[in-house]
Motif scaffolding. Structure first.
Motif, PDB file in Angstrom:
ATOM      1  N   ASN A 286       0.814  -1.231   0.000  1.00 29.78           N
ATOM      2  CA  ASN A 286       0.000   0.000   0.000  1.00 29.78           C
ATOM      3  C   ASN A 286       0.842   1.274   0.000  1.00 29.78           C
ATOM      4  O   ASN A 286       0.497   2.265   0.663  1.00 29.78           O
ATOM      5  N   HIS A 288       1.309   4.047  -1.869  1.00 29.09           N
ATOM      6  CA  HIS A 288       0.697   4.778  -2.978  1.00 29.09           C
ATOM      7  C   HIS A 288       1.637   5.824  -3.573  1.00 29.09           C
ATOM      8  O   HIS A 288       1.764   5.944  -4.804  1.00 29.09           O
ATOM      9  N   ASN A 292       3.091   5.937  -7.338  1.00 36.99           N
ATOM     10  CA  ASN A 292       2.812   7.049  -8.243  1.00 36.99           C
ATOM     11  C   ASN A 292       4.106   7.618  -8.812  1.00 36.99           C
ATOM     12  O   ASN A 292       4.183   7.987 -10.000  1.00 36.99           O
ATOM     13  N   SER A 358      -3.923  -4.976  -9.094  1.00 35.64           N
ATOM     14  CA  SER A 358      -4.884  -4.243  -8.286  1.00 35.64           C
ATOM     15  C   SER A 358      -6.143  -5.077  -8.059  1.00 35.64           C
ATOM     16  O   SER A 358      -6.355  -6.106  -8.703  1.00 35.64           O
TER      17      SER A 358
END
Length: 487
Positions: A286, A288, A292, A358
């Motif tokens: 997790n 993120h 990114n 995902s």
């Protein structure tokens, strides 16, 4: 990005060596040694085998990457590896029975336009099976971040074996018919080597026990069969469908054009080998923001590297086709259209890795099914009307829509975005260099012309990319190279 950049660079070098060998095979040896008819036959058989590959692998090459890091004990990992090795048998066995008892009906249907295809239909699932288990063993080593040797076998060694077989045709040691049969041996031997290396990296301790999450594994694998099948259909359906509408020689002409355009995607293929497992790890943890950041870095890096390849192809395409028989010249339009779709897909970075790892991977399947249906319909409309140009346009439209839908899905659902202001700047550099170099040529032999123009366009393109600081990773590589040569 350290390990990503390191192994990606090695994979890129290996892959381009493989493509250099493949270029000699595709642009000269197939054309001159094998002839248009058998070249078209080879293109058809391999395309159909690629379409079948996800089925023969049961999608577990992606499943292995996604779930391997979730197991903590050696016993759990052994059970999982044993399970994924046996899982493809769920489709291989029934497919084999259908193929054996229904061969005549299937082969007759697929050989209506080109009767020569009839005797070779059975090779398609055999080669597809070898491709499938190759990818499984390749995934086996990728989860241990050891992708380089596998990439060498896939991209270089296999093509060397093909070159040797083509030379055997040239020296009349084997016939073109025997060459087509030799392809099965080549793909089987490559799969066997990959298996040996995978077992060397981690020898399996066979544990015939279902993993605790076996239902999730099977469900994910089934969806990967469909999504992987969709991806392969986008790549291969055009050549497969051409066999039903035009003479098989046209597949040879189309194969040359597709090969040239596919060179653009090499950086993506090379980087994907190592970013896929890293993406899976970041998503399982997790992280993120790191994901990114990786998304943006892979996007701009692939845009610049792939853009240079795309630019080099476009500005030299007319001279390149002067080196081929004039029958192949209709492929120039194909190179432009397919190349454009490859470039757009390239700048999406590790988009596919994000989707497949995902919780939303099932949703994307719906989009894929719709767009494959669209691809088939467009090919059925445009191939009879425009031949090779028709299928190229259908492929461009379908792949672009599919890539755009995946991009929008990741942006909306996962709040990840690959583009920055540098994306527009990099595209402007590409357009500017294209306009500067496309419309003039040296008055030399085409090969000299290609070499000189490639040197000039590469210098200008890389100079602008470096000065504009479009990619930190590429600038670091360029600075290291300049330092080593004394600048």
């Amino acid at each position: 990005m350290g390990i990503v950049l390191n192994q990606s660079l090695k994979n890129t070098v290996i892959t381009y060596i493989g493509f250099a060998i493949g270029a000699i095979n595709t642009l000269y040896m197939y054309v001159q040694f094998l002839g248009d008819t058998y070249y078209g036959l080879v293109g058809y058989v391999l395309s159909a085998a690629n379409i079948m590959m996800p089925l023969m692998a049961f999608g577990v090459h992606n499943t292995l990457v996604k779930y391997f890091n979730e197991y903590k004990t050696e016993e759990e990992k052994s059970s999982f590896l044993t399970f994924v090795l046996l899982l493809p048998l769920l489709l291989i066995v029934p497919f084999s029975l259908v193929g054996y008892f229904g061969y005549h009906q299937i082969a007759t249907l697929l050989s209506k336009e080109n009767p020569i295809v009839y005797d070779y239909i059975w090779q398609i699932p055999v080669i597809g099976l070898c491709m499938g288990y190759f990818e499984i063993f390749y995934a086996w080593v990728k989860v241990h971040l050891q992708s380089v040797l596998g990439n060498f076998i896939k991209e270089v060694f296999l093509r060397i074996l093909v070159s040797i077989s083509l030379f055997a045709v040239y020296f009349d040691w084997i016939t073109p018919v025997e060459f087509v049969y030799s392809l099965m041996g080549i793909y089987f031997f490559s799969m066997l080597l990959m298996k040996i290396y995978a077992y060397k990296v981690r020898f399996p301790s066979f544990k015939f026990r279902l993993p605790t999450n076996s239902k999730a594994i099977i469900t994910y694998s089934l969806f990967i069969i469909l999504t992987g099948g969709i991806a392969n259909l986008f790549l291969e359906i055009d050549k497969f469908m051409l066999n039903n509408y035009v003479k098989i020689e046209n597949i040879a002409y189309y194969s040359v054009a597709i090969f040239i355009a596919t060179v653009i995607a090499v950086p993506s293929r090379a980087m994907h080998q190592i970013t896929y497992p890293i993406t899976a790890k970041l998503m399982s943890e997790n992280k993120h923001d790191e994901l990114n950041d990786l998304y943006k870095k892979t996007s701009i890096t692939l845009q610049i590297v792939g853009g240079l390849i795309f630019l080099g192809i476009l500005v030299n395409i007319n001279q390149l086709y002067l080196l081929l028989p004039k029958e192949y010249s209709g492929g120039i339009f194909v190179v432009f259209t397919i190349g454009l779709s490859k470039y757009f897909d390239l700048i999406l970075g590790n988009n596919n890795a994000i989707i497949f790892n995902s919780k939303y991977y099932k949703t994307v399947l719906f989009l894929g099914v719709l767009l494959v249906t669209l691809t088939v319909i467009l090919n059925m409309i445009f191939i009879p009307l425009y031949g090779l140009k028709g299928t190229a346009f259908a492929t461009l439209l379908s792949i672009t829509l599919y890539s755009l839908s995946k991009l929008l899905f990741v942006v909306k659902r996962m709040k990840l975005f690959p583009f920055t202001s540098k994306t527009i700047t990099a595209f402007g550099v590409l357009i500017g260099c294209f306009l500067l170099f496309y419309f003039w040529d040296f008055s030399f032999h085409p090969i000299i012309n290609i070499v000189l123009k490639s040197i000039f366009v590469s210098f200008i393109y890389l100079f602008l990319s470096y000065k504009l600081k479009l990619s930190d990773d590429i600038n670091v590589v360029m600075e290291n190279v300049l330092r080593k040569i004394g600048f």
